[in-house]
Design a protein around this motif. Structure first.
Motif, PDB file in Angstrom:
ATOM      1  N   TYR A 239      -7.934  11.374  25.823  1.00  0.00           N
ATOM      2  CA  TYR A 239      -8.677  12.636  25.747  1.00  0.00           C
ATOM      3  C   TYR A 239      -8.063  13.560  24.696  1.00  0.00           C
ATOM      4  CZ  TYR A 239     -10.597  11.052  30.224  1.00  0.00           C
ATOM      5  OH  TYR A 239     -11.209  10.324  31.214  1.00  0.00           O
ATOM      6  N   TYR A 240      -6.742  13.613  24.672  1.00  0.00           N
ATOM      7  CA  TYR A 240      -6.043  14.480  23.721  1.00  0.00           C
ATOM      8  C   TYR A 240      -6.367  14.069  22.284  1.00  0.00           C
ATOM      9  CZ  TYR A 240      -2.254  16.498  20.966  1.00  0.00           C
ATOM     10  OH  TYR A 240      -1.550  17.164  20.000  1.00  0.00           O
ATOM     11  N   ARG A 241      -6.309  12.771  21.999  1.00  0.00           N
ATOM     12  CA  ARG A 241      -6.570  12.274  20.645  1.00  0.00           C
ATOM     13  C   ARG A 241      -7.985  12.625  20.200  1.00  0.00           C
ATOM     14  NH1 ARG A 241      -3.349   7.674  18.533  1.00  0.00           N
ATOM     15  NH2 ARG A 241      -5.122   7.526  17.137  1.00  0.00           N
ATOM     16  N   VAL A 242      -8.958  12.366  21.069  1.00  0.00           N
ATOM     17  CA  VAL A 242     -10.356  12.593  20.714  1.00  0.00           C
ATOM     18  C   VAL A 242     -10.625  14.080  20.486  1.00  0.00           C
ATOM     19  CG1 VAL A 242     -12.742  12.427  21.515  1.00  0.00           C
ATOM     20  CG2 VAL A 242     -11.171  10.509  21.875  1.00  0.00           C
ATOM     21  N   VAL A 243     -10.120  14.925  21.382  1.00  0.00           N
ATOM     22  CA  VAL A 243     -10.334  16.368  21.236  1.00  0.00           C
ATOM     23  C   VAL A 243      -9.666  16.887  19.969  1.00  0.00           C
ATOM     24  CG1 VAL A 243      -9.786  18.642  22.214  1.00  0.00           C
ATOM     25  CG2 VAL A 243     -10.647  16.821  23.700  1.00  0.00           C
ATOM     26  N   LEU A 244      -8.431  16.458  19.711  1.00  0.00           N
ATOM     27  CA  LEU A 244      -7.725  16.893  18.509  1.00  0.00           C
ATOM     28  C   LEU A 244      -8.468  16.457  17.254  1.00  0.00           C
ATOM     29  CD1 LEU A 244      -5.281  18.200  17.145  1.00  0.00           C
ATOM     30  CD2 LEU A 244      -4.069  16.013  17.367  1.00  0.00           C
ATOM     31  N   GLY A 245      -8.968  15.220  17.244  1.00  0.00           N
ATOM     32  CA  GLY A 245      -9.705  14.727  16.088  1.00  0.00           C
ATOM     33  C   GLY A 245     -10.976  15.527  15.838  1.00  0.00           C
ATOM     34  N   ILE A 246     -11.703  15.858  16.904  1.00  0.00           N
ATOM     35  CA  ILE A 246     -12.938  16.641  16.781  1.00  0.00           C
ATOM     36  C   ILE A 246     -12.631  18.042  16.263  1.00  0.00           C
ATOM     37  CG2 ILE A 246     -14.812  17.723  18.083  1.00  0.00           C
ATOM     38  CD1 ILE A 246     -14.799  15.251  19.919  1.00  0.00           C
ATOM     39  N   VAL A 247     -11.586  18.673  16.822  1.00  0.00           N
ATOM     40  CA  VAL A 247     -11.199  20.019  16.380  1.00  0.00           C
ATOM     41  C   VAL A 247     -10.798  20.000  14.908  1.00  0.00           C
ATOM     42  CG1 VAL A 247      -9.460  21.835  16.630  1.00  0.00           C
ATOM     43  CG2 VAL A 247     -10.521  20.832  18.666  1.00  0.00           C
ATOM     44  N   LEU A 248     -10.065  18.972  14.516  1.00  0.00           N
ATOM     45  CA  LEU A 248      -9.619  18.862  13.131  1.00  0.00           C
ATOM     46  C   LEU A 248     -10.810  18.701  12.188  1.00  0.00           C
ATOM     47  CD1 LEU A 248      -7.252  18.719  11.194  1.00  0.00           C
ATOM     48  CD2 LEU A 248      -7.034  16.281  11.701  1.00  0.00           C
ATOM     49  N   PHE A 249     -11.768  17.852  12.559  1.00  0.00           N
ATOM     50  CA  PHE A 249     -12.982  17.695  11.769  1.00  0.00           C
ATOM     51  C   PHE A 249     -13.724  19.029  11.630  1.00  0.00           C
ATOM     52  CE2 PHE A 249     -13.659  12.916  12.009  1.00  0.00           C
ATOM     53  CZ  PHE A 249     -13.770  12.777  10.635  1.00  0.00           C
ATOM     54  N   ALA A 250     -13.829  19.759  12.751  1.00  0.00           N
ATOM     55  CA  ALA A 250     -14.547  21.035  12.751  1.00  0.00           C
ATOM     56  C   ALA A 250     -13.877  22.043  11.826  1.00  0.00           C
ATOM     57  CB  ALA A 250     -14.627  21.587  14.174  1.00  0.00           C
ATOM     58  N   LEU A 251     -12.554  22.099  11.850  1.00  0.00           N
ATOM     59  CA  LEU A 251     -11.824  23.047  11.011  1.00  0.00           C
ATOM     60  C   LEU A 251     -11.967  22.718   9.526  1.00  0.00           C
ATOM     61  CD1 LEU A 251      -8.537  23.477  13.105  1.00  0.00           C
ATOM     62  CD2 LEU A 251     -10.394  25.128  12.839  1.00  0.00           C
ATOM     63  N   VAL A 252     -11.921  21.421   9.203  1.00  0.00           N
ATOM     64  CA  VAL A 252     -12.066  21.013   7.805  1.00  0.00           C
ATOM     65  C   VAL A 252     -13.494  21.258   7.328  1.00  0.00           C
ATOM     66  CG1 VAL A 252     -12.035  19.047   6.213  1.00  0.00           C
ATOM     67  CG2 VAL A 252     -10.214  19.310   7.905  1.00  0.00           C
TER      68      VAL A 252
ATOM     69  N   PHE B  25       0.809  -1.226   0.000  1.00  0.00           N
ATOM     70  CA  PHE B  25       0.000   0.000   0.000  1.00  0.00           C
ATOM     71  C   PHE B  25       0.840   1.271   0.000  1.00  0.00           C
ATOM     72  CE2 PHE B  25      -2.731  -3.272   1.928  1.00  0.00           C
ATOM     73  CZ  PHE B  25      -3.850  -3.159   1.116  1.00  0.00           C
ATOM     74  N   LYS B  26       2.050   1.184  -0.570  1.00  0.00           N
ATOM     75  CA  LYS B  26       2.956   2.328  -0.570  1.00  0.00           C
ATOM     76  C   LYS B  26       2.326   3.573  -1.195  1.00  0.00           C
ATOM     77  CE  LYS B  26       7.678   3.694  -1.807  1.00  0.00           C
ATOM     78  NZ  LYS B  26       7.340   4.979  -2.463  1.00  0.00           N
ATOM     79  N   ASP B  27       1.653   3.416  -2.331  1.00  0.00           N
ATOM     80  CA  ASP B  27       1.063   4.565  -3.016  1.00  0.00           C
ATOM     81  C   ASP B  27      -0.042   5.214  -2.186  1.00  0.00           C
ATOM     82  OD1 ASP B  27       2.746   4.184  -5.146  1.00  0.00           O
ATOM     83  OD2 ASP B  27       1.302   3.033  -6.327  1.00  0.00           O
ATOM     84  N   GLN B  28      -0.849   4.385  -1.526  1.00  0.00           N
ATOM     85  CA  GLN B  28      -1.920   4.921  -0.689  1.00  0.00           C
ATOM     86  C   GLN B  28      -1.369   5.635   0.539  1.00  0.00           C
ATOM     87  OE1 GLN B  28      -1.867   1.894  -1.988  1.00  0.00           O
ATOM     88  NE2 GLN B  28      -3.671   1.853  -3.332  1.00  0.00           N
ATOM     89  N   ILE B  29      -0.292   5.089   1.105  1.00  0.00           N
ATOM     90  CA  ILE B  29       0.324   5.685   2.295  1.00  0.00           C
ATOM     91  C   ILE B  29       0.856   7.073   1.982  1.00  0.00           C
ATOM     92  CG2 ILE B  29       2.255   5.478   3.930  1.00  0.00           C
ATOM     93  CD1 ILE B  29       1.958   2.398   3.535  1.00  0.00           C
ATOM     94  N   GLU B  30       1.398   7.224   0.777  1.00  0.00           N
ATOM     95  CA  GLU B  30       1.989   8.495   0.381  1.00  0.00           C
ATOM     96  C   GLU B  30       0.965   9.455  -0.229  1.00  0.00           C
ATOM     97  OE1 GLU B  30       5.150   7.399  -2.223  1.00  0.00           O
ATOM     98  OE2 GLU B  30       6.481   6.765  -0.602  1.00  0.00           O
ATOM     99  N   GLY B  31      -0.273   8.973  -0.417  1.00  0.00           N
ATOM    100  CA  GLY B  31      -1.294   9.811  -1.045  1.00  0.00           C
ATOM    101  C   GLY B  31      -2.566   9.923  -0.236  1.00  0.00           C
ATOM    102  N   PRO B  32      -3.609   9.132  -0.586  1.00  0.00           N
ATOM    103  CA  PRO B  32      -4.921   9.245   0.060  1.00  0.00           C
ATOM    104  C   PRO B  32      -4.910   9.119   1.582  1.00  0.00           C
ATOM    105  CG  PRO B  32      -5.045   7.833  -1.879  1.00  0.00           C
ATOM    106  CD  PRO B  32      -3.593   8.114  -1.648  1.00  0.00           C
ATOM    107  N   PHE B  33      -4.015   8.310   2.136  1.00  0.00           N
ATOM    108  CA  PHE B  33      -3.990   8.113   3.582  1.00  0.00           C
ATOM    109  C   PHE B  33      -3.608   9.388   4.345  1.00  0.00           C
ATOM    110  CE2 PHE B  33      -3.207   3.210   3.705  1.00  0.00           C
ATOM    111  CZ  PHE B  33      -4.437   3.029   3.099  1.00  0.00           C
ATOM    112  N   ARG B  34      -3.092  10.407   3.628  1.00  0.00           N
ATOM    113  CA  ARG B  34      -2.656  11.626   4.294  1.00  0.00           C
ATOM    114  C   ARG B  34      -3.747  12.704   4.304  1.00  0.00           C
ATOM    115  NH1 ARG B  34       2.521  11.006   5.439  1.00  0.00           N
ATOM    116  NH2 ARG B  34       3.001  13.193   5.817  1.00  0.00           N
ATOM    117  N   ASP B  35      -4.958  12.329   3.880  1.00  0.00           N
ATOM    118  CA  ASP B  35      -6.117  13.219   3.931  1.00  0.00           C
ATOM    119  C   ASP B  35      -6.426  13.547   5.396  1.00  0.00           C
ATOM    120  OD1 ASP B  35      -8.989  13.982   4.133  1.00  0.00           O
ATOM    121  OD2 ASP B  35      -8.983  13.627   1.972  1.00  0.00           O
ATOM    122  N   LEU B  36      -6.607  14.820   5.709  1.00  0.00           N
ATOM    123  CA  LEU B  36      -6.820  15.239   7.092  1.00  0.00           C
ATOM    124  C   LEU B  36      -8.109  14.681   7.691  1.00  0.00           C
ATOM    125  CD1 LEU B  36      -5.601  18.965   7.054  1.00  0.00           C
ATOM    126  CD2 LEU B  36      -4.342  16.898   7.702  1.00  0.00           C
ATOM    127  N   ARG B  37      -9.101  14.400   6.862  1.00  0.00           N
ATOM    128  CA  ARG B  37     -10.344  13.816   7.369  1.00  0.00           C
ATOM    129  C   ARG B  37     -10.118  12.387   7.852  1.00  0.00           C
ATOM    130  NH1 ARG B  37     -13.443  15.540   1.971  1.00  0.00           N
ATOM    131  NH2 ARG B  37     -11.436  14.669   1.255  1.00  0.00           N
TER     132      ARG B  37
END
Length: 290
Positions: free
Chosen positions: A263-276, A105-117
């Motif tokens: 807690y940090y992971r969940v809050v960061l993920g929610i904030v990131l979703f909100a910003l996007v 999955f090298k191509d996916q790792i370097e491409g689609p997998f880096r989508d912020l969502r």
């Protein structure tokens, strides 16, 4: 990439590699929030060599003992039942899944997998998984009103089956946001290992995979906007910071819960979703410029 960018990204790599919060996600997010180019999977893999050098130095006695016993077991049948010799084989077996899937999955790792969502999703989901695993470990250790405390497994109990499960957990970290240490520690806790045993094997298991990935990506260093000088500098920064963090983390988990990281992971993920979602941040921020 400027020298300042390489310092910041190397610092972030060293700070987050051993914590169950995903270093690859934080490198990606640091660049996105700062308006820099995405450093890319090659830069991430190479700077991880620095943090793995910190692991090798920190666990140098364990590693030397394991390698020595493993080599001796190749020629001495009597050594094949030795725990350290078996650990050598288990690290090799546990490294197979990430090696196979990483190439596939090298191509996916370097491409689609880096989508912020996707990163936001994995931050939240794997944070919840880590939280559940940590709660189960805490319940076993504390017992209850009508339940005796349950002894959890140590690395002496590690076998091929568990080693492979650890390996597949580690392979999940090919997706930014999952976290190599977070996935393998969660897997270890869910299989009944102590926090310290889960973390120790997680760090030992990462050494072959990370070093192999870093060497494999060396051919891509210097391409695009990332040059050799800043990459090497970031790797050195990651080594120094990583050694300090791993020393602290191994002491922390001996008596503390993983819940602050959950807690940090969940809050960061929610904030990131909100910003996007609000359009403040593009899900592909930095990619087109890279």
């Amino acid at each position: 990439m400027s020298w300042f960018e390489s310092f910041v990204l190397g610092f972030v790599q060293g700070l987050t590699e051993f914590l169950p919060i995903s270093s690859s996600a934080h490198l990606r997010l640091t660049a996105a929030f700062a308006g820099w180019h995405d450093p890319g999977a090659a830069f991430t893999a190479i700077t991880q060599i620095g943090t793995e050098a910190a692991v090798i130095i920190y666990f140098r006695k364990d590693i030397a003992r394991i390698i020595s016993s493993w080599f001796r077991s190749l020629f001495d049948r009597g050594m094949r039942g030795n725990h350290d010799a078996q650990m050598g084989w288990l690290v090799i077996v546990g490294s197979i899944p990430i090696g196979v899937l990483g190439v596939t999955f090298k191509d996916q790792i370097e491409g689609p997998f880096r989508d912020l969502r996707l990163i936001a999703t994995t931050l939240i989901v794997m944070g919840i998984v880590l939280g559940i695993a940590d709660r189960l470990a805490a319940r076993d250790e504390a017992g209850g009103k009508h339940r005796a405390a349950k002894e959890r497994k140590s690395l002496q109990d590690l076998g091929v089956r568990d080693g492979l499960i650890y390996g597949f957990c580690q392979a999940m970290a090919l997706i930014p946001g999952v976290s190599r240490s977070g996935a393998t520690i969660s897997g270890g806790l869910l299989m009944g290992y102590t926090r310290e045993a889960a973390a120790r094997y997680s760090f030992l298991l990462a050494i072959p995979a990370v070093l192999a990935s870093g060497v494999f990506e060396l051919k891509d260093a210097g391409e695009g906007h990332v040059s050799w000088g800043p990459t090497v500098f970031a790797t050195l920064v990651a080594f120094v910071v990583g050694y300090v963090v791993i020393s602290w983390f191994m002491k922390f988990i001996s008596s503390k819960s993983f819940m602050p990281f959950v807690y940090y992971r969940v809050v960061l993920g929610i904030v990131l979703f909100a910003l996007v979602t609000a359009g403040v941040l593009s899900p592909h921020a930095g990619e087109s410029a890279g």
